[in-house]
Enzyme design. Structure first.
Site, PDB file in Angstrom:
ATOM      1  N   ASP A 360      27.821  -5.506 -11.516  1.00 23.43           N
ATOM      2  CA  ASP A 360      28.451  -6.331 -12.544  1.00 23.43           C
ATOM      3  C   ASP A 360      27.738  -6.091 -13.870  1.00 23.43           C
ATOM      4  O   ASP A 360      26.889  -6.879 -14.299  1.00 23.43           O
ATOM      5  CB  ASP A 360      28.386  -7.806 -12.123  1.00 23.43           C
ATOM      6  CG  ASP A 360      29.128  -8.709 -13.095  1.00 23.43           C
ATOM      7  OD1 ASP A 360      29.950  -8.181 -13.873  1.00 23.43           O
ATOM      8  OD2 ASP A 360      28.882  -9.925 -13.075  1.00 23.43           O
ATOM      9  N   ASN A 362      28.557  -6.215 -17.098  1.00 23.49           N
ATOM     10  CA  ASN A 362      28.626  -7.141 -18.236  1.00 23.49           C
ATOM     11  C   ASN A 362      28.279  -8.578 -17.846  1.00 23.49           C
ATOM     12  O   ASN A 362      28.408  -9.498 -18.653  1.00 23.49           O
ATOM     13  CB  ASN A 362      30.015  -7.101 -18.876  1.00 23.49           C
ATOM     14  CG  ASN A 362      31.119  -7.407 -17.865  1.00 23.49           C
ATOM     15  OD1 ASN A 362      30.831  -7.749 -16.714  1.00 23.49           O
ATOM     16  ND2 ASN A 362      32.359  -7.274 -18.293  1.00 23.49           N
ATOM     17  N   ASP A 396      41.881  -8.487  -3.809  1.00 23.68           N
ATOM     18  CA  ASP A 396      42.197  -9.221  -5.039  1.00 23.68           C
ATOM     19  C   ASP A 396      43.342 -10.200  -4.779  1.00 23.68           C
ATOM     20  O   ASP A 396      44.479  -9.998  -5.212  1.00 23.68           O
ATOM     21  CB  ASP A 396      42.551  -8.223  -6.150  1.00 23.68           C
ATOM     22  CG  ASP A 396      42.803  -8.903  -7.489  1.00 23.68           C
ATOM     23  OD1 ASP A 396      42.393 -10.072  -7.635  1.00 23.68           O
ATOM     24  OD2 ASP A 396      43.402  -8.261  -8.377  1.00 23.68           O
ATOM     25  N   HIS A 518     -10.414   4.665   7.722  1.00 25.96           N
ATOM     26  CA  HIS A 518     -11.487   5.521   7.208  1.00 25.96           C
ATOM     27  C   HIS A 518     -11.679   5.241   5.716  1.00 25.96           C
ATOM     28  O   HIS A 518     -10.708   5.140   4.963  1.00 25.96           O
ATOM     29  CB  HIS A 518     -11.127   6.995   7.419  1.00 25.96           C
ATOM     30  CG  HIS A 518     -12.061   7.957   6.742  1.00 25.96           C
ATOM     31  ND1 HIS A 518     -11.709   8.683   5.618  1.00 25.96           N
ATOM     32  CD2 HIS A 518     -13.336   8.304   7.021  1.00 25.96           C
ATOM     33  CE1 HIS A 518     -12.715   9.444   5.251  1.00 25.96           C
ATOM     34  NE2 HIS A 518     -13.718   9.240   6.080  1.00 25.96           N
ATOM     35  N   ASN A 519     -12.948   5.107   5.289  1.00 25.07           N
ATOM     36  CA  ASN A 519     -13.248   4.841   3.873  1.00 25.07           C
ATOM     37  C   ASN A 519     -12.304   3.773   3.318  1.00 25.07           C
ATOM     38  O   ASN A 519     -11.596   3.982   2.324  1.00 25.07           O
ATOM     39  CB  ASN A 519     -13.164   6.132   3.048  1.00 25.07           C
ATOM     40  CG  ASN A 519     -14.354   7.039   3.284  1.00 25.07           C
ATOM     41  OD1 ASN A 519     -15.294   6.693   4.011  1.00 25.07           O
ATOM     42  ND2 ASN A 519     -14.330   8.222   2.690  1.00 25.07           N
ATOM     43  N   GLU A 548     -14.470   0.626   7.403  1.00 30.43           N
ATOM     44  CA  GLU A 548     -15.646   1.426   7.043  1.00 30.43           C
ATOM     45  C   GLU A 548     -16.163   1.017   5.674  1.00 30.43           C
ATOM     46  O   GLU A 548     -15.390   0.718   4.754  1.00 30.43           O
ATOM     47  CB  GLU A 548     -15.300   2.914   7.031  1.00 30.43           C
ATOM     48  CG  GLU A 548     -16.525   3.796   6.790  1.00 30.43           C
ATOM     49  CD  GLU A 548     -16.212   5.278   6.876  1.00 30.43           C
ATOM     50  OE1 GLU A 548     -17.179   6.068   6.860  1.00 30.43           O
ATOM     51  OE2 GLU A 548     -15.021   5.637   6.945  1.00 30.43           O
ATOM     52  N   ASP A 550     -19.296   2.339   2.897  1.00 29.53           N
ATOM     53  CA  ASP A 550     -20.391   3.242   2.506  1.00 29.53           C
ATOM     54  C   ASP A 550     -21.286   2.519   1.510  1.00 29.53           C
ATOM     55  O   ASP A 550     -20.844   2.166   0.410  1.00 29.53           O
ATOM     56  CB  ASP A 550     -19.836   4.512   1.847  1.00 29.53           C
ATOM     57  CG  ASP A 550     -19.385   5.519   2.880  1.00 29.53           C
ATOM     58  OD1 ASP A 550     -20.216   6.015   3.626  1.00 29.53           O
ATOM     59  OD2 ASP A 550     -18.163   5.789   2.930  1.00 29.53           O
ATOM     60  N   HIS A 563     -17.888   6.163  -2.458  1.00 33.76           N
ATOM     61  CA  HIS A 563     -18.023   7.421  -1.744  1.00 33.76           C
ATOM     62  C   HIS A 563     -19.098   8.246  -2.433  1.00 33.76           C
ATOM     63  O   HIS A 563     -18.896   8.724  -3.555  1.00 33.76           O
ATOM     64  CB  HIS A 563     -16.685   8.164  -1.732  1.00 33.76           C
ATOM     65  CG  HIS A 563     -16.592   9.214  -0.677  1.00 33.76           C
ATOM     66  ND1 HIS A 563     -15.715  10.278  -0.751  1.00 33.76           N
ATOM     67  CD2 HIS A 563     -17.254   9.366   0.496  1.00 33.76           C
ATOM     68  CE1 HIS A 563     -15.858  11.035   0.330  1.00 33.76           C
ATOM     69  NE2 HIS A 563     -16.775  10.501   1.091  1.00 33.76           N
ATOM     70  N   GLU A 597     -21.990   2.731   6.848  1.00 29.40           N
ATOM     71  CA  GLU A 597     -22.621   3.996   6.467  1.00 29.40           C
ATOM     72  C   GLU A 597     -23.771   3.627   5.520  1.00 29.40           C
ATOM     73  O   GLU A 597     -23.559   3.328   4.340  1.00 29.40           O
ATOM     74  CB  GLU A 597     -21.620   4.907   5.771  1.00 29.40           C
ATOM     75  CG  GLU A 597     -20.489   5.380   6.662  1.00 29.40           C
ATOM     76  CD  GLU A 597     -20.987   6.348   7.710  1.00 29.40           C
ATOM     77  OE1 GLU A 597     -21.919   7.116   7.417  1.00 29.40           O
ATOM     78  OE2 GLU A 597     -20.454   6.317   8.819  1.00 29.40           O
ATOM     79  N   LYS A 648     -26.849   2.288  12.728  1.00 34.00           N
ATOM     80  CA  LYS A 648     -28.094   2.709  13.368  1.00 34.00           C
ATOM     81  C   LYS A 648     -28.881   1.497  13.851  1.00 34.00           C
ATOM     82  O   LYS A 648     -28.780   0.402  13.296  1.00 34.00           O
ATOM     83  CB  LYS A 648     -28.945   3.509  12.385  1.00 34.00           C
ATOM     84  CG  LYS A 648     -28.405   4.905  12.097  1.00 34.00           C
ATOM     85  CD  LYS A 648     -28.601   5.822  13.271  1.00 34.00           C
ATOM     86  CE  LYS A 648     -28.190   7.246  12.949  1.00 34.00           C
ATOM     87  NZ  LYS A 648     -28.424   8.137  14.105  1.00 34.00           N
ATOM     88  N   SER A 723     -19.724   9.220  16.831  1.00 38.81           N
ATOM     89  CA  SER A 723     -18.665   9.535  15.866  1.00 38.81           C
ATOM     90  C   SER A 723     -18.503  11.041  15.794  1.00 38.81           C
ATOM     91  O   SER A 723     -19.494  11.775  15.676  1.00 38.81           O
ATOM     92  CB  SER A 723     -19.012   8.978  14.484  1.00 38.81           C
ATOM     93  OG  SER A 723     -19.009   7.572  14.494  1.00 38.81           O
ATOM     94  N   ASN A 879      28.191  13.598   2.159  1.00 33.51           N
ATOM     95  CA  ASN A 879      28.549  12.563   1.182  1.00 33.51           C
ATOM     96  C   ASN A 879      28.906  11.212   1.799  1.00 33.51           C
ATOM     97  O   ASN A 879      29.925  10.610   1.475  1.00 33.51           O
ATOM     98  CB  ASN A 879      29.733  13.034   0.317  1.00 33.51           C
ATOM     99  CG  ASN A 879      29.322  14.089  -0.684  1.00 33.51           C
ATOM    100  OD1 ASN A 879      28.140  14.186  -1.037  1.00 33.51           O
ATOM    101  ND2 ASN A 879      30.260  14.892  -1.125  1.00 33.51           N
ATOM    102  N   TYR A 909      20.083  15.990   3.919  1.00 34.64           N
ATOM    103  CA  TYR A 909      20.123  17.442   4.122  1.00 34.64           C
ATOM    104  C   TYR A 909      20.253  18.176   2.788  1.00 34.64           C
ATOM    105  O   TYR A 909      21.022  17.792   1.901  1.00 34.64           O
ATOM    106  CB  TYR A 909      21.302  17.809   5.019  1.00 34.64           C
ATOM    107  CG  TYR A 909      21.523  19.298   5.147  1.00 34.64           C
ATOM    108  CD1 TYR A 909      20.693  20.076   5.961  1.00 34.64           C
ATOM    109  CD2 TYR A 909      22.545  19.930   4.448  1.00 34.64           C
ATOM    110  CE1 TYR A 909      20.894  21.443   6.074  1.00 34.64           C
ATOM    111  CE2 TYR A 909      22.753  21.289   4.554  1.00 34.64           C
ATOM    112  CZ  TYR A 909      21.923  22.042   5.354  1.00 34.64           C
ATOM    113  OH  TYR A 909      22.115  23.403   5.466  1.00 34.64           O
TER     114      TYR A 909
END
Length: 965
Positions: A360, A362, A396, A518-519, A548, A550, A563, A597, A648, A723, A879, A909
């Site tokens: 729509d 307008n 309509d 990870h990270n 994880e 660090d 990191h 870490e 550790k 790890s 289409n 496709y």
């Protein structure tokens, strides 16, 4: 001045009480305002018009000349004085400018009364009639309405619009009297009593087109409160991206109450819009890093953050006052509650509303045939123009040349007629019009393979999905109710019983696949990416249970997370731990493993330990659950609401229980390849030691280097974990597959991405799951097939982040080897047959050209042991992304179905280049429901895109048992 003599240039309003009116101005007389609209005119022209207005006793005329750019005037009525308060929207130049009415400026609550004025909605569209809160009805001019009908009905027979209008009037008693009253009132001769006819017409017609239009544009469950009305009027707020980027934007809730749009204050250009269904939550105060950076400038009560689903960035806003902020926070939360609790029918209704508003152009609440043609292109439909016109004319009913309200709903229903569902319905219906309780039970038993309580289930489905109260009372299901069932969660390919917690949670931790990141702190690449606590929040909300972090030395004795040896940004460790404590158990009650870490000095290691204990408190596990050295890992059930530190440790676990040990290992972990090796050399050279306080926080997840399966079996403990890089893991899978499976039956193993994946790409987790690796860490910030598999596996079992491994992978003496499927004890391969029948309302490809329509195909991919890896695809349909029909059958052999994941992918496709992604859905084979099912597609980001779906038939054929051979 009579109505016919007035120089109308656009839509206008006439006051039924007889007040004089002037285009473009606001006039007040006694009880009601007259709101008018005109094309832009120069100020001298307006002044001349104002002076020429015939004043009569009691008439007060707006003394301020309306701005040329005024498009509409929202207004209120003072409950005591009955006078209007008018506020003009001056577009890009002057927002919220007050207009004086008479000699008295009317601002909210300042008109000499104790009650605040109640705002009405902004008039973006001028309907044929408007009933004010005070009971006054404003009625559009008949001549002007005819003119508009003529403009919008171009190309139709001359009398078509008139015939349609005449029929509408015949159904509305009192309409003729209302028209006469309006003309008398406009001429100045109408008595107040004559307003009744106009009011009658207004009330009658509102029950027709007005109610239909309102139901189309706004969700029926949304109560239009003062808060939402204020949001619809719009608010000027600051959008904040950083400490230096703070720009004003004008935010506004659209009339459908499900869309927010905002524009630049400086340019007036609409910058963006988003749907409420895309919003996950709203956070108050300084609960984002961006808002924390401007905390000294803006108080928390004015700040809030809009959080979106998926990987889309947050929207940080600062309101002009605490009241405005609360208005938006409360309003958004109200709308989010509605959006998240919508059933399938309501979602489809919302989808219809969205498309109507998009087409729509307008914004007059109607659609002519040209707009309908544009809509079909937007909806991925390439339809013959004659056929489209035929559907348009059938819908309509008023023969007005436009579709409005229920007429558009009729057009949509004709467009979305599902012949394949109707034929299936008629196959089980004796009269072709309804399914009796027994007929529905037969369908559920024979096609859907529901083997228990089919009649009770049939009764539940009728009560839940049959829209007709009469049919529900007779315990029958109509074709509409049948379709609603098939499109619902009960009709989904995903077994609804597996969505909740359905697995045994009392097994040792090592018997589960664990959702792992990870990270986690990175939300971009590994070299220059941004570090953010949002990474932790998003991962935890997706059910991730291993995060994880660090840690490196930071300024002022505060450890930082980033990191190392890269250009990534930094965040304080304290903020990460605070975020973990707040969000760890919002999605899942089961334990979180924090993979630490540690690259810090002794002094800051002490700070790490202290912050963990102070912030997490009892959530941090600091001793075994029973105070004894474990012979096996505890279960997720036993570790509910606990956070385990992986890192550790000095000595063994029994040393922690009996007293501090003497062993001082290297500080750094070996998780990150060359970086870890460099850190080990530094640790060995400097003879750094690990802080005892931090070591004591490690209980069940002590990091140990991997030195082979035999060494681990001889010397390792269940509470230790190794790890491995993805490359090292692949080599072990290839060389010692069965040993790897046995090892993972009693000890945890973590796999992490190669250090070469600086773009945060991912490896396939499936090959790691095939040997029972529990903690397969992925970059959650990167969408793609790998994360689809992760989401697909962990979408079951209540999304708790733990999925129980098959029995043959929990046995320490198992003979299973993924490279040899025959090593799995049990029957032979099963056959999975998938008939891809049709697709519904597939989305367009992102950033595609306007008017482009996709050529969809469906590819089914199987991920599992190497013998089961396979994919097949259908032909493409040219289409048609709206209702493509394939009717193709694909068949697969699964040797180890317990490990198989099925991924349905829809692509556009392209014969000259790579196919474009359209949507996907991934689930574990164990969660598939056979029969006629809908697959509700997800975006590349993993978020839902209703009502896009595939309709399929699933058949699972078990191998014959020994007694059948």
């Amino acid at each position: 001045m009579s109505v016919e003599e007035r120089p109308f240039s656009s839509a206008s309003w006439l006051c039924p009480c007889g007040a004089a009116s002037l285009l473009g101005q606001v006039v007040w007389r006694g009880c009601c305002p007259v709101l008018l609209r005109r094309k832009a005119a120069s100020l001298p022209e307006r002044e001349a018009s104002l002076r020429a207005l015939p004043h009569s006793p009691g008439v007060q005329v707006c003394q301020s000349i309306a701005h040329p750019k005024v498009q509409s005037l929202p207004f209120t009525l003072c409950p005591q004085l009955g006078s209007p308060c008018v506020q003009a929207d001056l577009g890009t130049d002057r927002l919220n400018r007050r207009i004086r009415v008479g000699a008295r400026p009317q601002t909210r609550g300042s008109a000499g009364c104790s009650q605040p004025c109640r705002p009405l909605r902004r008039l973006l569209y001028l309907p044929p009639r408007l009933r004010l809160g005070s009971g006054v009805t404003l009625i559009r001019n008949d001549l002007e309405r005819q003119r508009l009908r003529g403009v919008r009905g171009r190309g139709r027979p001359a009398g078509a619009g008139a015939r349609g209008r005449d029929r509408g009037r015949a159904r509305c008693p009192g309409a003729a009297e209302g028209r006469a009253a309006r003309l008398r009132a406009a001429a100045g001769g109408g008595a107040p009593a004559e307003r009744s006819g106009a009011a009658t017409e207004s009330g009658c017609c509102q029950r027709g087109e007005g109610r239909a239009m309102a139901s189309l544009l706004c969700n029926a469950r949304i109560q239009l409160t003062d808060t939402l009305e204020q949001m619809q009027q719009g608010t000027l707020m600051r959008k904040v991206k950083s400490k230096s980027w703070k720009k004003q934007r004008y935010f506004k809730l659209q009339e459908d109450c499900m869309t927010i749009w905002y524009q630049s204050k400086r340019t007036g250009k609409t910058e963006s819009a988003f749907s409420i269904s895309d919003v996950e939550t709203v956070r108050e105060g300084h609960q984002s890093e961006v808002l924390q950076s401007v905390a000294e400038e803006f108080p928390p009560e004015r700040c809030f953050t809009i959080v979106f689903y998926g990987r889309r960035g947050n929207l940080d806003l600062v309101a002009g006052s605490a009241e405005e902020a609360q208005c938006w926070v409360q309003g958004l939360r109200q709308l989010i509650e509605v959006a998240t609790t919508m059933d399938q029918r309501e979602k489809i209704d919302q989808w219809i509303r969205d498309w109507f508003q998009k087409a729509d152009k307008n914004k007059d609440g109607r659609m002519n045939f040209k707009e309908v043609q544009r809509l079909l292109k937007m909806m991925n439909v390439d339809m013959n123009e004659d056929h489209a016109l035929r559907l348009f004319q059938d819908a309509d009913k008023s023969e007005s040349g436009t579709l409005e309200g229920e007429e558009f709903v009729l057009f949509y229903k004709a467009l979305t007629k599902r012949e394949e569902v109707l034929s299936l319905f008629q196959e089980y219906s004796e009269d072709g019009k309804k399914l009796t309780l027994l007929e529905l039970a037969d369908f559920l038993r024979e096609e859907q393979l529901e083997d228990e309580g089919t009649e009770e289930l049939a009764m539940e489905l009728i009560d839940k999905y049959e829209p007709s109260e009469t049919a529900r009372a007779r315990h029958v299901l109509s074709a509409d109710g049948f379709l609603m069932y098939l499109c619902s969660l009960e009709g989904s390919i995903f077994n609804p019983q597996h969505r909740g917690l359905w697995q045994d949670m009392s097994q040792p931790l090592c018997h589960y696949f664990i959702s792992s990141s990870h990270n986690t702190y990175l939300i971009e690449d590994q070299i220059r990416g941004h570090s953010s606590i949002e990474g932790y929040i998003r991962a935890l909300k997706r059910g991730c249970r291993c995060l994880e972090v660090d840690c490196w030395d930071g300024p002022n004795g505060e450890p930082m997370v980033y990191h190392g040896h890269t250009f990534t940004s930094k965040i304080p460790f304290r903020e990460v731990v605070s975020t973990l404590g707040k969000y760890a158990f919002k999605t899942s009650d089961y334990p979180v493993i924090l993979s630490l870490e540690n690259h810090c000095s002794m002094e800051q290691q002490e700070v790490l330990a202290q912050q963990l204990k102070d912030i997490l408190g009892e959530q941090l596990l600091t001793t075994t659950i029973d105070g004894h050295v474990p012979t096996q890992l505890p279960s997720p059930e036993e570790l509910k609401h606990k956070i385990l530190l992986k890192g550790k440790k000095i000595g063994r676990l029994e040393d922690t229980l009996d007293g501090p040990g003497d062993e001082a290992p290297d500080v750094s972990d070996d998780d990150n390849g060359a970086e870890a090796e460099e850190e080990r050399r530094r640790a060995k050279k400097d003879k750094e030691t690990l802080a005892q306080a931090l070591s004591d926080c490690v209980i069940y997840c002590k990091n140990v280097p991997f030195r082979g399966f035999q060494e681990a079996r001889s010397h390792s403990r269940p509470s230790e974990i190794s790890s491995l890089s993805e490359a090292k893991a692949r080599k072990l899978i290839r060389d010692e597959g069965n040993e790897f499976v046995r090892h993972n039956a009693w000890q945890l193993t973590r796999i992490y991405p190669s250090g070469m994946r600086t773009d945060s790409s991912n490896y396939s987790p499936q090959e790691m799951w095939n040997v029972g690796c529990q903690i397969v860490a992925l970059n959650f910030q990167t969408a793609g097939m790998e994360m689809d598999l992760c989401d697909g596996l962990f979408s079951q079992n209540g999304c708790c982040g733990y999925v129980l491994k098959p029995p043959f992978m929990r046995d320490k003496e198992t003979l299973f080897n993924p490279s040899d499927p025959s090593s799995r004890e049990g029957p032979g391969p099963i056959t999975l047959t998938i008939q891809v029948i049709s697709g519904q309302q597939l989305p367009k490809v992102a950033n595609s050209k306007e008017g482009a329509i996709i050529d969809p195909l469906v590819r089914v991919e199987i991920y599992g042991v190497p013998a089961d890896q396979a994919h097949q695809e259908t032909k493409y349909i040219e289409n048609n992304g709206f209702n493509p029909r394939w009717d193709e059958t694909l068949q697969f052999q699964l040797h180890v179905p317990e490990l198989a994941l099925i991924r349905f992918v829809v692509e556009d496709y392209d014969k000259t280049s790579r196919n474009d992604f359209v949507g996907q859905f991934t689930l574990a084979f164990a969660n598939i429901k056979p029969g006629y099912r809908h697959i509700h597609l997800l975006s590349k980001d993993g978020t839902s895109i209703p009502p896009s779906s595939l309709f399929v038939h699933i058949r699972i054929t078990e191998p014959p048992g020994p007694e059948q051979d």
